[in-house]
Each structure stands twice: as structure tokens, then as C-alpha cells.
Design a protein around this motif. Structure first.
Motif, PDB file in Angstrom:
ATOM      1  N   CYS A 271       0.835  -1.207   0.000  1.00 46.58           N
ATOM      2  CA  CYS A 271       0.000   0.000   0.000  1.00 46.58           C
ATOM      3  C   CYS A 271       0.870   1.257   0.000  1.00 46.58           C
ATOM      4  O   CYS A 271       0.510   2.271  -0.605  1.00 46.58           O
ATOM      5  CB  CYS A 271      -0.936  -0.002   1.202  1.00 46.58           C
ATOM      6  SG  CYS A 271      -2.246  -1.246   1.101  1.00 46.58           S
ATOM      7  N   THR A 275       0.556   3.997  -2.932  1.00 47.01           N
ATOM      8  CA  THR A 275       0.251   5.380  -2.557  1.00 47.01           C
ATOM      9  C   THR A 275       1.312   6.336  -3.093  1.00 47.01           C
ATOM     10  O   THR A 275       0.993   7.455  -3.532  1.00 47.01           O
ATOM     11  CB  THR A 275       0.152   5.515  -1.029  1.00 47.01           C
ATOM     12  OG1 THR A 275      -0.820   4.599  -0.541  1.00 47.01           O
ATOM     13  CG2 THR A 275      -0.249   6.924  -0.627  1.00 47.01           C
ATOM     14  N   LEU A 294      -3.382   9.635   7.679  1.00 48.50           N
ATOM     15  CA  LEU A 294      -3.648   8.221   7.417  1.00 48.50           C
ATOM     16  C   LEU A 294      -2.874   7.327   8.378  1.00 48.50           C
ATOM     17  O   LEU A 294      -3.413   6.325   8.878  1.00 48.50           O
ATOM     18  CB  LEU A 294      -3.274   7.877   5.969  1.00 48.50           C
ATOM     19  CG  LEU A 294      -4.200   8.426   4.876  1.00 48.50           C
ATOM     20  CD1 LEU A 294      -3.632   8.126   3.503  1.00 48.50           C
ATOM     21  CD2 LEU A 294      -5.592   7.825   5.007  1.00 48.50           C
ATOM     22  N   THR A 297      -4.470   7.466  11.858  1.00 50.45           N
ATOM     23  CA  THR A 297      -5.744   6.753  11.863  1.00 50.45           C
ATOM     24  C   THR A 297      -5.534   5.242  11.759  1.00 50.45           C
ATOM     25  O   THR A 297      -6.149   4.456  12.494  1.00 50.45           O
ATOM     26  CB  THR A 297      -6.624   7.231  10.696  1.00 50.45           C
ATOM     27  OG1 THR A 297      -6.824   8.639  10.801  1.00 50.45           O
ATOM     28  CG2 THR A 297      -7.961   6.516  10.696  1.00 50.45           C
ATOM     29  N   GLY A 298      -4.672   4.837  10.838  1.00 48.10           N
ATOM     30  CA  GLY A 298      -4.441   3.408  10.630  1.00 48.10           C
ATOM     31  C   GLY A 298      -3.866   2.715  11.849  1.00 48.10           C
ATOM     32  O   GLY A 298      -4.276   1.595  12.194  1.00 48.10           O
ATOM     33  N   VAL A 316      -7.278  -4.094   8.127  1.00 47.21           N
ATOM     34  CA  VAL A 316      -7.773  -2.766   7.752  1.00 47.21           C
ATOM     35  C   VAL A 316      -6.800  -1.693   8.225  1.00 47.21           C
ATOM     36  O   VAL A 316      -6.425  -0.778   7.468  1.00 47.21           O
ATOM     37  CB  VAL A 316      -9.180  -2.517   8.352  1.00 47.21           C
ATOM     38  CG1 VAL A 316      -9.623  -1.077   8.088  1.00 47.21           C
ATOM     39  CG2 VAL A 316     -10.192  -3.499   7.789  1.00 47.21           C
ATOM     40  N   VAL A 320      -4.528   1.071   5.897  1.00 52.12           N
ATOM     41  CA  VAL A 320      -4.562   2.525   6.095  1.00 52.12           C
ATOM     42  C   VAL A 320      -3.181   3.026   6.518  1.00 52.12           C
ATOM     43  O   VAL A 320      -2.700   4.057   6.020  1.00 52.12           O
ATOM     44  CB  VAL A 320      -5.632   2.903   7.137  1.00 52.12           C
ATOM     45  CG1 VAL A 320      -5.637   4.410   7.377  1.00 52.12           C
ATOM     46  CG2 VAL A 320      -7.017   2.450   6.682  1.00 52.12           C
ATOM     47  N   SER A 321      -2.532   2.303   7.430  1.00 49.83           N
ATOM     48  CA  SER A 321      -1.181   2.691   7.863  1.00 49.83           C
ATOM     49  C   SER A 321      -0.195   2.643   6.704  1.00 49.83           C
ATOM     50  O   SER A 321       0.693   3.502   6.587  1.00 49.83           O
ATOM     51  CB  SER A 321      -0.696   1.761   8.980  1.00 49.83           C
ATOM     52  OG  SER A 321      -1.516   1.847  10.118  1.00 49.83           O
ATOM     53  N   CYS A 323      -0.827   3.138   3.520  1.00 47.44           N
ATOM     54  CA  CYS A 323      -1.042   4.333   2.702  1.00 47.44           C
ATOM     55  C   CYS A 323      -0.388   5.554   3.356  1.00 47.44           C
ATOM     56  O   CYS A 323       0.225   6.390   2.677  1.00 47.44           O
ATOM     57  CB  CYS A 323      -2.531   4.573   2.500  1.00 47.44           C
ATOM     58  SG  CYS A 323      -3.363   3.288   1.527  1.00 47.44           S
ATOM     59  N   GLY A 324      -0.511   5.651   4.679  1.00 47.53           N
ATOM     60  CA  GLY A 324       0.141   6.743   5.398  1.00 47.53           C
ATOM     61  C   GLY A 324       1.653   6.656   5.314  1.00 47.53           C
ATOM     62  O   GLY A 324       2.341   7.675   5.183  1.00 47.53           O
TER      63      GLY A 324
END
Length: 405
Positions: A271, A275, A294, A297-298, A316, A320-321, A323-324
Motif C-alpha cells: 500500500c 500510494t 492516514l 488513523t491506521g 484494515v 490505512v497505515s 497508505c500513510g
């Protein structure tokens, strides 16, 4: 006259094709290097069971790699400027092949330390040379290709290496040997391909000097300090995933399937690579702000998954992590590199990597010690909360001090 012009055009086209071919060969070297870095991660559980070592030892083995890489890069990072790209990359490939032999015959934790130390030397030696070679060989009609490949191919190598290793452990024979035999063959083949098909781009040789300069210009120190929280959070998270991530996934799933352990690394790094590609045209400051949000949040989602024992949330949170991770590091790197004066840029980039690799190794070792004392569950929660806090702290700092980007 016409014939001479035609011959010149043919030679130029041939050189262009050779440079383009060389570019993708060097990109393949970068990919396979990072593939080999993550390949042992799904195997650590097997090693620990066979050789009876603790999570402290596991993360220490990982830390040895990162610190050796950093030391080698600081000592020999500029060698390819003096000796040429091909000789340095070829030497690093030889060292990496030796590393695969050490992994192949490892039968105790001492061999594992030796293999990771040697791998750190090989990666530290090749990192700057490969990055510079990609810039040198970049096709003239694609000026943004080298930075994109430098930013995304290593993360892609980490992702595919972990997943492939996990799959071989699960479905192929000789789980602690086969992956290294295949990698050894790959590195030997790349040595031959490099020396026969990649042109040398350094024509002015000079006396080699060991040591790299590290520094941050005074006008950039405030911006640099503002990026430190996101640098630390991004690389501390990746260090945790590559060392203890598979163990965490298998513990939560109550499984011994190494493919699951490789999957969490694949998701994080894959990811991150995607990204980086998606956000390659974004302003550096925007990429960094998105990365911080991101990542914070991740990691909180990941912490919730551990606290509530919900494995699905782990994946999940990892996506998200990841992508961050990709957006955060891309934004940080481009933010600082874009602000630096050209003649001081290499010093600043080295400073970035010093922070990155220290964050990659030291927190992971601390996590290993804590895992032995308080358990993986509580360590993962505490570690995640610290990383999330750093990511959220970085948001206002980035907004305030990186406004020029």
C-alpha cells in the motif's frame, strides 16, 4: 555528410536503448535487494521455535541489520561517485550473494546474526549507488521516472518478498532453505547481467574517500525538526512490522500459517508503494499532511484490533497505515529535498536516512525487550499508541513549518 548524420542517429538510438535497458536492470536490482530484506521475516517464528530464542533476540537480529546498513551507508555511501556505479553495485551483489549462503546454511542464531550483519553491509553499500545509477540512466523523455522508481520499487520489493517467502514456507518444501537458494541464483544472475548489459555512467574517476557528510542548513532546521515526528513514526512502524508483525498476526489468528505473517508486511509495504505512485504529482506538503493523518488513523485501528482481538481490523489498520507510510515518507523526502540548496542536498538526504534507520531499528529492539517482559499484546498496544501520537503531533508541525512547499 548525410551518411555520417544517419550513423550518428543510429548510434544515439542504440545508446538510448542501452541506457533504458540499464535503467530497468538497476531497478530490478533494487527490487530484489529489498525482496531479500523482507524474506526472512515470515521465517522468524520458525527460527525462534527451532533455536529457542526470545522476541528480544529476534528484534536484536533485525536491529543489527538496520544499524549496519546505516554505518555502511555513512562510511561508503559516496564510493560510486569515485569508483563508478557498476563496480560498487557488483561488489554489493557479491556480498549479498554471500549473505544468501549464510542464510542457506544457518543452523543457529549466530548464523542469523552473521547473515543480517552481512546483509546490512551489502544494502548500505548498494543504496546510494543504485539511487544514483537510476538518475544517471533515466530515459531523457521521462524525467520523473527515477525519483518515482527510487521511492516505490524498494517498498514493492519488501511487500513481494514477505508474501513470497510466506507462501513458500506454507506450500513448498525446505521452508528455511528454498527462498535463499532462489535468491542466491537471482543475485548471481544479476552480477552477470550488470557487468555485460549496464553501461557505466561515471566517466571521471577520482580517489575514493570514505565517509559521508551529514548536516542540515540553519534555515531548514525548523522544518527538519517538524518532519522528525512523521519520519520516526513511519519508520518505527515499518520496523515493528518487519520484525514482530508476522508474530502478531499469527497470534491474533491463532494460526501457524506463515503466509498470514507475510501478508501483513505485504499490505503495509504494498500500500505504501501504490500510494507513492498515486500521489507522485501531489505537492510535498499535501502528501505529508495526508500521510500523517492516514498513519495516525491506521495505527489507531490496528491498536483497536489488538485490544479487541479482532483480526480483521488488523488488516484494515495495516492498509490505512501503509497508505500513510507511502504518502508520509514521500512527502517528507520531497519537502526537505526541495527546500535544500543543491550543493547541500546530499548532506540533508543523509540526515534524513540517519533518522529513518535509527527509527527503523532502535524502537523495534525496545519492543522486543518489552515483549519478553510484558507480552506481545500489551507491547503492540503501547507501541501503536506512541506511533499514532507522533503522527498526529506531526500534523500541526507540518502545517506550520512546511508552508513553503
Amino acid at each position: 555528410m548525410t551518411t555520417a548524420i544517419q550513423h550518428g542517429a543510429v548510434d544515439a538510438a542504440r545508446d538510448s536503448r542501452r541506457m533504458g535497458r540499464g535503467f530497468w536492470i538497476v531497478a530490478a536490482i533494487s527490487f530484489l535487494y529489498l525482496f531479500a530484506v523482507s524474506a526472512p521475516s515470515p521465517l522468524y517464528g520458525i527460527y525462534a521455535a527451532q533455536w529457542h530464542f526470545s522476541p528480544t533476540t529476534l528484534t536484536a537480529v533485525f536491529g543489527v541489520y538496520a544499524l549496519t546498513l546505516l554505518g555502511t551507508m555513512l562510511l561508503a555511501g559516496s564510493l560510486s561517485d569515485a569508483l563508478g556505479r557498476r563496480p560498487v553495485i557488483a561488489a554489493a551483489l557479491v556480498v549479498q550473494a554471500v549473505t544468501m549462503v549464510l542464510f542457506l546454511f544457518a543452523d543457529n542464531v549466530g548464523w542469523l546474526y552473521a547473515a543480517r550483519l552481512t546483509q546490512g553491509c551489502a544494502t548500505g553499500l548498494v543504496t546510494a549507488a543504485v539511487s544514483a545509477a537510476l538518475v544517471d540512466l533515466q530515459p531523457a523523455n521521462r524525467p520523473g521516472l527515477a525519483p518515482l522508481v527510487n521511492a516505490t520499487v524498494p517498498a514493492a520489493g519488501l511487500a513481494v518478498g514477505a508474501l513470497s517467502s510466506g507462501a513458500l514456507v506454507r506450500y513448498a518444501p525446505a521452508p528455511t532453505r528454498l527462498i535463499y537458494a532462489l535468491l542466491l541464483a537471482g543475485f548471481v544472475a544479476l552480477i552477470v547481467i550488470l557487468l555485460t548489459m549496464v553501461p557505466e555512467t561515471v566517466t571521471q574517476r577520482h580517489r575514493a574517500r570514505l565517509g559521508s557528510r551529514v548536516g542540515v542548513e540553519r534555515p531548514l532546521r525548523r522544518a527538519f525538526l517538524a518532519t522528525v515526528p512523521v519520519l520516526v513514526s513511519v519508520w518505527a512502524l515499518s520496523g515493528l512490522y518487519l520484525s514482530l508483525g508476522p508474530s502478531l498476526a499469527l497470534t491474533m489468528e491463532h494460526s501457524h500459517n506463515a503466509l498470514l505473517g507475510g501478508a501483513v508486511i505485504f499490505l503495509l509495504c504494498g500500500c505504501g508503494a501504490v500510494t507513492g505512485i498515486v500521489m507522485r504529482g501531489s505537492a510535498p506538503r499535501r502528501a505529508m499532511l495526508v500521510g500523517c493523518a492516514l498513519l495516525g488513523t491506521g495505527v489507531l485501528i490496528t491498536v483497536a484490533s489488538v485490544a479487541l482481538s479482532v483480526p480483521a481490523l488488523l488488516y484494515v489498520g495495516t492498509v490505512v497505515s501503509g497508505c500513510g507510510f507511502g504518502a508520509g515518507f514521500l512527502g517528507t523526502f520531497r519537502t526537505l529535498a526541495g527546500l535544500a540548496e543543491p550543493e547541500r542536498r546530499s548532506e540533508l538526504i543523509t540526515a534524513i536516512y540517519v533518522v529513518a534507520y535509527l527509527s527503523f531499528s532502535v524502537p523495534g529492539v525496545i519492543a522486543g525487550i518489552l515483549t519478553t517482559r510484558i507480552g506481545l499484546h500489551d507491547t503492540a498496544i503501547g507501541y501503536g499508541l506512541v506511533v499514532a501520537a507522533l503522527a498526529w503531533i506531526a500534523l500541526p508541525a507540518t502545517a506550520r513549518h512546511c508552508y513553503r512547499c
